[in-house]
Design a protein around this motif. Sequence first.
Motif, PDB file in Angstrom:
ATOM      1  N   CYS A 177       3.851  10.038  18.366  1.00  0.00           N
ATOM      2  CA  CYS A 177       4.884  11.056  18.613  1.00  0.00           C
ATOM      3  C   CYS A 177       6.067  10.879  17.665  1.00  0.00           C
ATOM      4  O   CYS A 177       6.641  11.859  17.171  1.00  0.00           O
ATOM      5  CB  CYS A 177       5.367  10.977  20.063  1.00  0.00           C
ATOM      6  N   GLU A 178       6.438   9.635  17.433  1.00  0.00           N
ATOM      7  CA  GLU A 178       7.556   9.366  16.537  1.00  0.00           C
ATOM      8  C   GLU A 178       7.220   9.764  15.105  1.00  0.00           C
ATOM      9  O   GLU A 178       8.058  10.321  14.387  1.00  0.00           O
ATOM     10  CB  GLU A 178       7.930   7.880  16.603  1.00  0.00           C
ATOM     11  N   GLU A 179       5.995   9.481  14.677  1.00  0.00           N
ATOM     12  CA  GLU A 179       5.583   9.852  13.320  1.00  0.00           C
ATOM     13  C   GLU A 179       5.574  11.364  13.153  1.00  0.00           C
ATOM     14  O   GLU A 179       5.923  11.886  12.086  1.00  0.00           O
ATOM     15  CB  GLU A 179       4.196   9.280  13.027  1.00  0.00           C
ATOM     16  N   MET A 180       5.195  12.073  14.202  1.00  0.00           N
ATOM     17  CA  MET A 180       5.146  13.535  14.162  1.00  0.00           C
ATOM     18  C   MET A 180       6.523  14.161  14.364  1.00  0.00           C
ATOM     19  O   MET A 180       6.702  15.358  14.147  1.00  0.00           O
ATOM     20  CB  MET A 180       4.203  14.057  15.259  1.00  0.00           C
ATOM     21  N   ARG A 181       7.481  13.344  14.794  1.00  0.00           N
ATOM     22  CA  ARG A 181       8.834  13.829  15.101  1.00  0.00           C
ATOM     23  C   ARG A 181       8.790  14.964  16.117  1.00  0.00           C
ATOM     24  O   ARG A 181       9.509  15.967  16.005  1.00  0.00           O
ATOM     25  CB  ARG A 181       9.560  14.272  13.819  1.00  0.00           C
ATOM     26  N   CYS A 182       7.930  14.783  17.082  1.00  0.00           N
ATOM     27  CA  CYS A 182       7.764  15.785  18.135  1.00  0.00           C
ATOM     28  C   CYS A 182       8.638  15.403  19.323  1.00  0.00           C
ATOM     29  O   CYS A 182       8.570  14.267  19.798  1.00  0.00           O
ATOM     30  CB  CYS A 182       6.298  15.838  18.558  1.00  0.00           C
ATOM     31  N   PRO A 183       9.494  16.304  19.811  1.00  0.00           N
ATOM     32  CA  PRO A 183      10.306  15.973  20.985  1.00  0.00           C
ATOM     33  C   PRO A 183       9.415  15.748  22.205  1.00  0.00           C
ATOM     34  O   PRO A 183       8.551  16.573  22.500  1.00  0.00           O
ATOM     35  CB  PRO A 183      11.200  17.209  21.156  1.00  0.00           C
ATOM     36  N   TYR A 184       9.616  14.634  22.871  1.00  0.00           N
ATOM     37  CA  TYR A 184       8.749  14.319  23.998  1.00  0.00           C
ATOM     38  C   TYR A 184       9.520  13.620  25.112  1.00  0.00           C
ATOM     39  O   TYR A 184      10.665  13.205  24.948  1.00  0.00           O
ATOM     40  CB  TYR A 184       7.553  13.472  23.547  1.00  0.00           C
ATOM     41  N   VAL A 185       8.866  13.512  26.247  1.00  0.00           N
ATOM     42  CA  VAL A 185       9.427  12.899  27.444  1.00  0.00           C
ATOM     43  C   VAL A 185       8.388  11.943  28.008  1.00  0.00           C
ATOM     44  O   VAL A 185       7.188  12.242  27.971  1.00  0.00           O
ATOM     45  CB  VAL A 185       9.757  13.973  28.512  1.00  0.00           C
ATOM     46  N   ILE A 186       8.823  10.811  28.514  1.00  0.00           N
ATOM     47  CA  ILE A 186       7.909   9.889  29.186  1.00  0.00           C
ATOM     48  C   ILE A 186       8.008  10.114  30.688  1.00  0.00           C
ATOM     49  O   ILE A 186       9.095  10.095  31.259  1.00  0.00           O
ATOM     50  CB  ILE A 186       8.218   8.424  28.836  1.00  0.00           C
ATOM     51  N   VAL A 187       6.859  10.361  31.316  1.00  0.00           N
ATOM     52  CA  VAL A 187       6.794  10.589  32.759  1.00  0.00           C
ATOM     53  C   VAL A 187       5.991   9.454  33.383  1.00  0.00           C
ATOM     54  O   VAL A 187       4.820   9.252  33.035  1.00  0.00           O
ATOM     55  CB  VAL A 187       6.126  11.940  33.077  1.00  0.00           C
TER      56      VAL A 187
END
Length: 254
Positions: A177-187
């Motif tokens: 996710c960090e490499e893709m720079r995609c905004p994400y949330v951990i659930v």
Amino acid sequence: MLFLRLLPHPRPRSPLDTVARVGAHRLASVNDASALPEQKRKRLIYPFSGLEPHLDRSVDRTPFQLFHPCMEDLTEAEKLFRSSARHKIDYHTSAERMDHAPQLKQPEGHTKKMNFFRVGQAFTLVDMPGYGHRAPRDFVDMVEPYLAERRNLVRMFLLVDGSVGLQKADLVAIEMCEEMRCPYVIVLTKVDKCGTGTLLMNLLNVKDVIQTQTSSCFPQPFLISSLYFWGIYVLRCFIAHVTGSMKLKNTSRS
């Protein structure tokens, strides 16, 4: 993994568009939760409230309460997740590859594919196959192109088993996710499956990873139990907020 993408414009109905009739949880409504005693209601709606008394005074509570909507906002967000004749929440289609999305009929054994669910005309929720040792062999070929090429992708939700905490596969997914720079949330899911001490340790570990190893992750991890409906109200409201489906009146802790 779950993804949210906005619908660019109203689309013609598909033959698969039928009103969902899955039985709702007995506490699915905010009104039902409001009838509970105060302490039970707080833990149901804001699961962190049950953990907070066990934290040392030196621990900063802020990262766990950044998104803390009021009851009025929770009630308004609930409407978005209630299927009706005019606002249908439906399975739409499945896909194995990026160039298939979202133009396939439902195949057999589709649990290892990308599944698309429309929430009215507001947004589409994309259910991705799990990662780790049970992931399909073409997981990387399926997921990475979607993250890289889907321009209307709003947010990714990385589901982590809260009863066992972050595993090696979770850290690999975070790195992706960090490499893709995609905004994400951990659930953190299944938070009812372990004791308070274990859950608190896992939660603090997730918080430390977010603070020290991420730049695209929302600072607040969400606590969820599908069995007891803990935290679902706040997560629904967050989804409504990030998709622009509603304007919140108050997101600070009251």
